[in-house]
Write an enzyme that holds these catalytic residues in place. Sequence first.
Site, mmCIF file in Angstrom:
data_model
loop_
_atom_site.group_PDB
_atom_site.id
_atom_site.type_symbol
_atom_site.label_atom_id
_atom_site.label_comp_id
_atom_site.label_asym_id
_atom_site.label_seq_id
_atom_site.Cartn_x
_atom_site.Cartn_y
_atom_site.Cartn_z
ATOM 1 N N CYS A 254 8.819 -11.549 4.884
ATOM 2 C CA CYS A 254 8.240 -9.907 5.018
ATOM 3 C C CYS A 254 6.724 -10.469 4.035
ATOM 4 O O CYS A 254 7.300 -11.287 2.436
ATOM 5 C CB CYS A 254 9.510 -9.469 4.718
ATOM 6 N N ASN A 263 14.743 -13.753 11.106
ATOM 7 C CA ASN A 263 15.507 -13.315 11.567
ATOM 8 C C ASN A 263 16.107 -14.294 11.829
ATOM 9 O O ASN A 263 15.659 -14.710 12.379
ATOM 10 C CB ASN A 263 14.983 -12.192 12.434
HETATM 11 P P1 HMG Z 1 -0.887 3.161 -1.028
HETATM 12 O O1 HMG Z 1 -2.209 2.849 -0.998
HETATM 13 O O2 HMG Z 1 -0.109 3.785 -1.853
HETATM 14 O O3 HMG Z 1 -1.222 4.419 0.316
HETATM 15 O O4 HMG Z 1 0.225 2.764 0.381
HETATM 16 P P2 HMG Z 1 -1.677 6.257 0.017
HETATM 17 O O5 HMG Z 1 -1.406 7.050 0.929
HETATM 18 O O6 HMG Z 1 -2.260 6.291 -1.639
HETATM 19 O O7 HMG Z 1 -3.489 5.719 1.239
HETATM 20 C C1 HMG Z 1 -4.499 5.244 0.952
HETATM 21 C C2 HMG Z 1 -5.719 5.188 1.732
HETATM 22 O O8 HMG Z 1 -4.560 4.332 2.837
HETATM 23 C C3 HMG Z 1 -5.792 6.013 2.137
HETATM 24 O O9 HMG Z 1 -7.550 6.052 2.540
HETATM 25 C C4 HMG Z 1 -5.401 6.723 3.351
HETATM 26 O O10 HMG Z 1 -5.683 6.775 4.734
HETATM 27 C C5 HMG Z 1 -5.004 4.955 3.847
HETATM 28 P P3 HMG Z 1 -8.533 6.397 1.892
HETATM 29 O O11 HMG Z 1 -9.173 7.527 1.425
HETATM 30 O O12 HMG Z 1 -8.360 5.057 0.582
HETATM 31 O O13 HMG Z 1 -9.561 5.705 2.568
HETATM 32 N N1 HMG Z 1 -3.580 5.260 4.712
HETATM 33 C C6 HMG Z 1 -3.544 4.000 5.920
HETATM 34 N N2 HMG Z 1 -4.285 3.436 6.935
HETATM 35 C C7 HMG Z 1 -4.119 3.202 8.448
HETATM 36 N N3 HMG Z 1 -2.524 3.490 9.101
HETATM 37 C C8 HMG Z 1 -1.701 4.477 7.399
HETATM 38 C C9 HMG Z 1 -2.001 4.791 7.077
HETATM 39 N N4 HMG Z 1 -1.789 5.198 5.605
HETATM 40 C C10 HMG Z 1 -2.191 5.208 4.314
HETATM 41 N N5 HMG Z 1 -0.571 4.150 8.049
HETATM 42 C C11 HMG Z 1 1.489 2.787 2.559
HETATM 43 C C12 HMG Z 1 1.402 3.570 1.082
HETATM 44 C C13 HMG Z 1 3.303 2.986 2.546
HETATM 45 C C14 HMG Z 1 0.428 2.988 3.636
HETATM 46 C C15 HMG Z 1 1.740 0.836 2.160
HETATM 47 O O14 HMG Z 1 2.106 0.225 1.182
HETATM 48 C C16 HMG Z 1 2.279 0.528 3.607
HETATM 49 O O15 HMG Z 1 1.113 0.408 4.439
HETATM 50 N N6 HMG Z 1 3.086 -0.633 3.319
HETATM 51 C C17 HMG Z 1 3.247 -0.805 4.830
HETATM 52 C C18 HMG Z 1 4.353 -2.687 3.911
HETATM 53 C C19 HMG Z 1 5.069 -3.394 5.357
HETATM 54 O O16 HMG Z 1 4.460 -2.960 6.313
HETATM 55 N N7 HMG Z 1 5.770 -4.079 5.285
HETATM 56 C C20 HMG Z 1 6.401 -4.601 6.272
HETATM 57 C C21 HMG Z 1 7.485 -4.177 6.692
HETATM 58 S S1 HMG Z 1 9.178 -3.509 6.328
HETATM 59 C C22 HMG Z 1 10.281 -4.945 6.096
HETATM 60 O O17 HMG Z 1 9.668 -5.687 7.249
HETATM 61 C C23 HMG Z 1 11.251 -4.968 6.192
HETATM 62 C C24 HMG Z 1 12.135 -5.061 7.636
HETATM 63 O O18 HMG Z 1 11.842 -5.990 8.558
HETATM 64 C C25 HMG Z 1 13.835 -4.303 7.052
HETATM 65 C C26 HMG Z 1 13.820 -5.653 6.147
HETATM 66 O O19 HMG Z 1 14.131 -6.777 6.559
HETATM 67 O O20 HMG Z 1 15.067 -5.018 5.418
HETATM 68 C C27 HMG Z 1 11.546 -3.779 8.982
HETATM 69 MG MG MG Z 2 12.853 -7.687 8.292
#
Ligand code: HMG
Ligand code: MG
Length: 315
Positions: A254, A263
């Site tokens: 991650c 995984n």
């Molecule tokens: P943020 O910076 O707080 O976003 O990130 P925001 O809501 O303040 O928005 C900022 C800008 O991002 C805006 O654009 C939004 O439109 C844009 P601006 O107005 O500045 O031009 N934006 C987006 N653009 C495209 N697609 C979107 C999107 N959302 C906002 N969906 C956010 C908050 C949630 C977006 C960010 O933190 C994020 O993308 N996080 C993802 C992290 C991630 O993917 N991590 C890996 C997956 S989890 C994992 O692996 C665990 C798992 O496997 C289980 C385990 O193992 O435990 C599932």
């Molecule tokens: Mg995972």
Amino acid sequence: MTPALPMVAPAKNLPTHVRIHEVGPRDGLQNEKNLVPTEVKAEFIHRLAEAGLTTIEATSFVHPKWVPQLADAETLFPALQDLDPEKIHLPVLVPNEKGLTRALTLGASRIAVFASATESFAKANLNRTIAESLDMFTPVVTRAKEEGAHVRGYLSMCFGDPWEGPVPVPQVVATAKALIDMGCDELSLGDTIGVATPGHVTALLTALNEAGVATHHLGVHFHDTYGQALSNTLAALQHGVTTVDASAGGLGGCPYAKSATGNLATEDLVWMLRGLGIETGVDLGRLTATSAWMAEQLGRPSPSRTVRALTHQEQ
Ligand code: HMG
Ligand code: MG
């Protein structure tokens, strides 16, 4: 030569069938530094489907700056449209309404929101507190269900957290309940950094049951950092869990939890389940060939012991 397969020796009190939720293309690839070409990802997913996997997590509709490897979701997802949606489910991760809109526009019918049991990881992964992230997911889940989509909820750091250490079971149960009450159809319990041990798995599953979350809503998602993923899976199967997440070839990690490694490898899981006489529908030979091919694309051997044994790769 006949491919090596384990002898079938069933054990008592285990399910007859397990649904493998394949996360290789998403969890497996999201941490890769070098961008994997979209065509390679599409071929990977097609080959996984041909190997018999029926739930293949394809990509994430997150902010492209947060996970650059998956910034091609808009190109990749349409390249999978030839896969029969009746037979192959292609869930995608969406964190917020923007992500949901992107996914639904492309015809996604299975989405996953992803919460954290700890404040530290909620902040690192979502830039939110736990409460703020649940507020972010509520309209996503509501709208996804109105649109007829299936919703998975992930809960990360269910067993331990790199910043906070061991995570108390009641703390995990509280966020798990919130995700179920929000309307998630299933909940995947994530051991993001791979520190769980079997007794801890049983204790969490029991506590969730006691809090009213039925086992059939639960899946398990083990990372194999400390080599415990298969033992933990067996404990979950003994508890009645029938949905197990795994990543072809043991790819994974991650980007927002540095101590997370790959995984549970799908091949290692299939080897154990096959030996136990538990049906998965997966062709181990085809799957192993796919992971060996993917390892070549990434330029390093698969960490899966089963892939290595079956392809005689150097340790
Ligand atoms: P943020 O910076 O707080 O976003 O990130 P925001 O809501 O303040 O928005 C900022 C800008 O991002 C805006 O654009 C939004 O439109 C844009 P601006 O107005 O500045 O031009 N934006 C987006 N653009 C495209 N697609 C979107 C999107 N959302 C906002 N969906 C956010 C908050 C949630 C977006 C960010 O933190 C994020 O993308 N996080 C993802 C992290 C991630 O993917 N991590 C890996 C997956 S989890 C994992 O692996 C665990 C798992 O496997 C289980 C385990 O193992 O435990 C599932
Ligand atoms: Mg995972």
